[in-house]
Write an enzyme that holds these catalytic residues in place. Structure first.
Site, PDB file in Angstrom:
ATOM      1  N   GLY A 259      29.417 -14.408 -38.003  1.00  0.00           N
ATOM      2  CA  GLY A 259      29.971 -14.969 -39.237  1.00  0.00           C
ATOM      3  C   GLY A 259      31.485 -15.065 -39.204  1.00  0.00           C
ATOM      4  N   ASP A 260      32.124 -14.074 -38.575  1.00  0.00           N
ATOM      5  CA  ASP A 260      33.579 -14.120 -38.430  1.00  0.00           C
ATOM      6  C   ASP A 260      34.000 -15.276 -37.528  1.00  0.00           C
ATOM      7  OD1 ASP A 260      34.105 -11.644 -39.942  1.00  0.00           O
ATOM      8  OD2 ASP A 260      33.084 -10.688 -38.272  1.00  0.00           O
TER       9      ASP A 260
END
Length: 473
Positions: A259-260
Site C-alpha cells: 500500500g505504501d
C-alpha cells in the site's frame, strides 16, 4: 516540485531465522534468529521509497523522544525530515519469521496516542508541496486541526493522496484520491454483511459500490479501493462506472509495504502529469513489481540508500530538475513543445563509441534521458563478472556528459517498464540494430513515439576495452 509525505512513522523490526524444533516449555516453534533488519515504517517507508528513486521528498512527521525515535531518525537518512515531538512513545512493530513464514508479531508503544501539535516548520514544509501523500497510521497526526485546515485549503490546487487508517480521521474534503484497501473500505462504509461478500465472484462490484459510497461521504475527487492480488477499483467524481484495474499475478509471502508503494507511485505519476486512471494503473503494477522483487526485504540499508541517490544538475533550457527527476524533466520539455529523446543500455566502461552515439541522440531533440541497466540487470544479461563499474558510478559518468540530461536506472532485463513511465517521443539505439526492428518499437509506437538508430562504431566496444585492460594487468 517537491513531494511531501505527511503521517505517522514507526520502527519496523524483522527477525528472520530457522525453526527446526519445538520448545520444551510449550508446543511452539523455536526460531533461531540469523538476521535482524530495522527500518522506518508507515509514512517513513513511503518517503524512503521515493527518496530511493531520486525524487525530491520531504517527510513531515512527529518523533518520540526515546531510543526508537532516535533509531527512526537514523533510518530516515537521505530523506529531508521536518519533525516535531510526538508526546508519546515511538511505536515499534517486530515481526518474527521462520524462513518466509510469519510466526508472530509483537507491538510496543502502539497504544492510542494523543493528537500531536504541529510546528510552524512542519506547516511551512507542507505548503511547499507540489503533491502530498497523507500516510495515516492512526497515531493522531492526521487529526491535528491546523494540519487538516491547511490540507483542505491545498486540496483545491495540489494533488493529495490520502492513505487512510481505521483508527484515523476521515480524509479532508476535496483530496485527489483516497486509497483504502478492501477491508478498510468495508469497515469505513459500515455496510451490513459486506465482509461476507468479499470472497464472492462479484467482489469487484462490491468494491466499486464501497468506493462510490465512500467518495460521496468523504467528498474526495476519487476513491481507489485496493484488492491485493485482484488489483484495484477506481471511482471518480466524473459519474462514470467503477473502473477495475487488474494487477499482475505475483508470488509473495509478505504483502507488507504494498500500500505504501502504491501511494508513492500515485504521487510520482500525478506529479509527472498523468491522469488519475493512468497513474492508478501504473501504481498498481509497480506495487506488484515491488512485491515480486521481495517487498520490504529488498529495500536497501540506510548507507546503501544514501549512495543510491543519484546526482543531477540543472537542465539547459531553464528547467532545473532535482536529482534523478527524469519524469519531471520530460514533462517540462513537453509542456514547452519540445521533444523528449531516450536511449538505453549498460554503459559499462564508457568509451568513445558511447559518447558519439549519445551526442547524436541528444541532437535529435530537446533533452536526452538515458535508461540505465542496474547492476543486477547487467549481471543477468552479461554474466557474473559484469558490470565492471557499479550503477551509481555509471550514472555519475553519464550525467557528467553535456549531452545527457537525466538518468533512470531500471532493474528489469528490458527497458519496457521504464519506457512506459517516461514515454519518450524518440527511442534511439546504436546502429548495430540497423536493418532490424527494435524490440521496443511496438511499445514506443503505442503512444505515438518513434524508434531511430544512430551510427555504430564497430572498433569500439566495452568487451574489447575490458579484454585490452585485462592484458595490461
Amino acid at each position: 516540485m517537491r513531494i511531501v509525505v505527511v503521517g505517522d512513522v514507526m520502527l519496523d523490526v524483522d527477525l528472520t531465522g530457522e525453526a527446526t524444533r519445538l520448545s520444551p516449555d510449550a508446543p511452539v516453534p523455536v526460531v533461531d534468529i540469523v538476521a535482524e533488519n530495522r527500518r522506518a515504517g508507515g509514512a517513513g517507508l513511503v518517503a524512503l521509497m521515493l527518496a530511493e528513486e531520486g525524487w525530491p521528498v520531504t517527510l513531515v512527521t512527529v518523533l518520540g523522544d526515546d531510543d526508537a525515535g532516535r533509531q527512526l531518525a537514523d533510518q530516515l537518512a537521505g530523506v529531508r525530515l521536518v519533525s516535531g515531538p510526538s508526546g508519546a512513545p515511538s511505536p515499534v512493530k517486530t515481526r518474527v519469521r521462520a524462513g518466509s513464514h510469519p510466526v508472530v508479531r509483537f507491538d510496543q508503544g502502539c497504544a492510542r496516542a494523543p493528537v500531536p501539535d504541529v510546528t510552524p516548520a512542519m506547516l511551512s514544509a507542507v505548503e511547499d508541496a507540489a503533491v502530498v501523500v497523507v500516510a495515516d497510521y492512526g497515531r493522531g497526526l492526521a487529526a491535528n486541526p491546523q494540519l487538516r485546515a491547511l490540507l483542505a485549503r491545498l486540496a483545491t490546487d495540489v494533488p493529495i493522496i490520502w492513505d487512510p487508517h481505521p483508527a484515523g480521521p476521515d480524509p479532508v474534503q476535496g483530496v485527489a484520491v483516497v486509497t483504502p484497501n478492501l477491508a478498510e473500505a468495508t469497515r469505513a462504509a459500515a455496510a451490513p454483511g459486506a465482509a461476507a461478500d468479499v470472497q464472492e465472484p462479484d467482489a469487484g462490484t462490491h468494491a466499486g459500490h464501497l468506493a462510490g459510497l465512500l467518495r460521496e461521504r468523504w467528498g474526495s475527487q476519487a476513491v481507489l479501493v485496493t484488492r491485493g492480488g485482484d488489483g484495484a477499483v477506481l471511482v471518480s467524481d466524473d459519474g462514470q462506472a467503477p473502473t477495475h484495474i487488474p494487477a499482475p499475478r505475483v508470488e509473495t509471502g509478505d504483502p507488507c509495504g504494498a500500500g505504501d508503494r502504491l501511494a508513492a507511485g500515485l504521487a510520482v505519476h500525478l506529479l509527472a502529469g498523468c491522469g488519475l486512471l493512468e497513474a492508478a494503473r501504473l501504481a498498481v503494477h509497480e506495487a506488484a513489481d515491488f512485491l515480486a522483487a521481495g517487498g520490504v526485504s529488498s529495500l536497501p540499508k540506510p548507507a546503501a540508500r544514501i549512495a543510491a541517490i543519484r546526482p543531477g544538475r540543472p537542465e539547459r533550457h531553464h528547467v532545473e530538475p532535482s536529482r534523478g527527476d527524469a519524469l519531471l524533466l520530460a514533462r517540462a520539455v513537453r509542456n514547452r513543445g519540445g521533444t523528449v529523446v531516450a536511449t538505453g543500455g549498460c554503459f559499462d566502461l564508457l568509451h568513445a563509441g558511447h559518447v558519439r552515439a549519445l551526442a547524436a541522440a541528444r541532437a535529435m531533440g530537446d533533452c536526452l534521458v538515458v535508461c540505465l541497466n542496474s547492476d543486477a540487470s547487467v549481471r543477468r544479461l552479461k554474466g557474473p563478472d559484469r558490470p565492471i563499474i557499479g550503477e551509481h558510478d555509471r550514472a555519475e559518468l553519464l550525467l557528467a556528459l553535456a549531452c545527457v540530461d537525466a538518468v533512470m536506472v531500471f532493474d528489469e532485463d528490458t527497458p519496457e517498464a521504464v519506457l512506459g513511465r517516461l514515454r519518450p517521443d524518440l527511442w534511439v539505439k546504436g546502429g548495430d540494430y540497423q536493418g532490424t526492428r527494435l524490440p521496443e518499437a511496438d511499445l514506443v509506437e503505442s503512444w505515438g513515439g518513434r524508434c531511430l538508430t544512430v551510427p555504430y562504431h564497430p572498433a569500439r566496444s566495452t568487451t574489447g576495452l575490458a579484454t585490452a585492460l585485462a592484458k595490461v594487468g
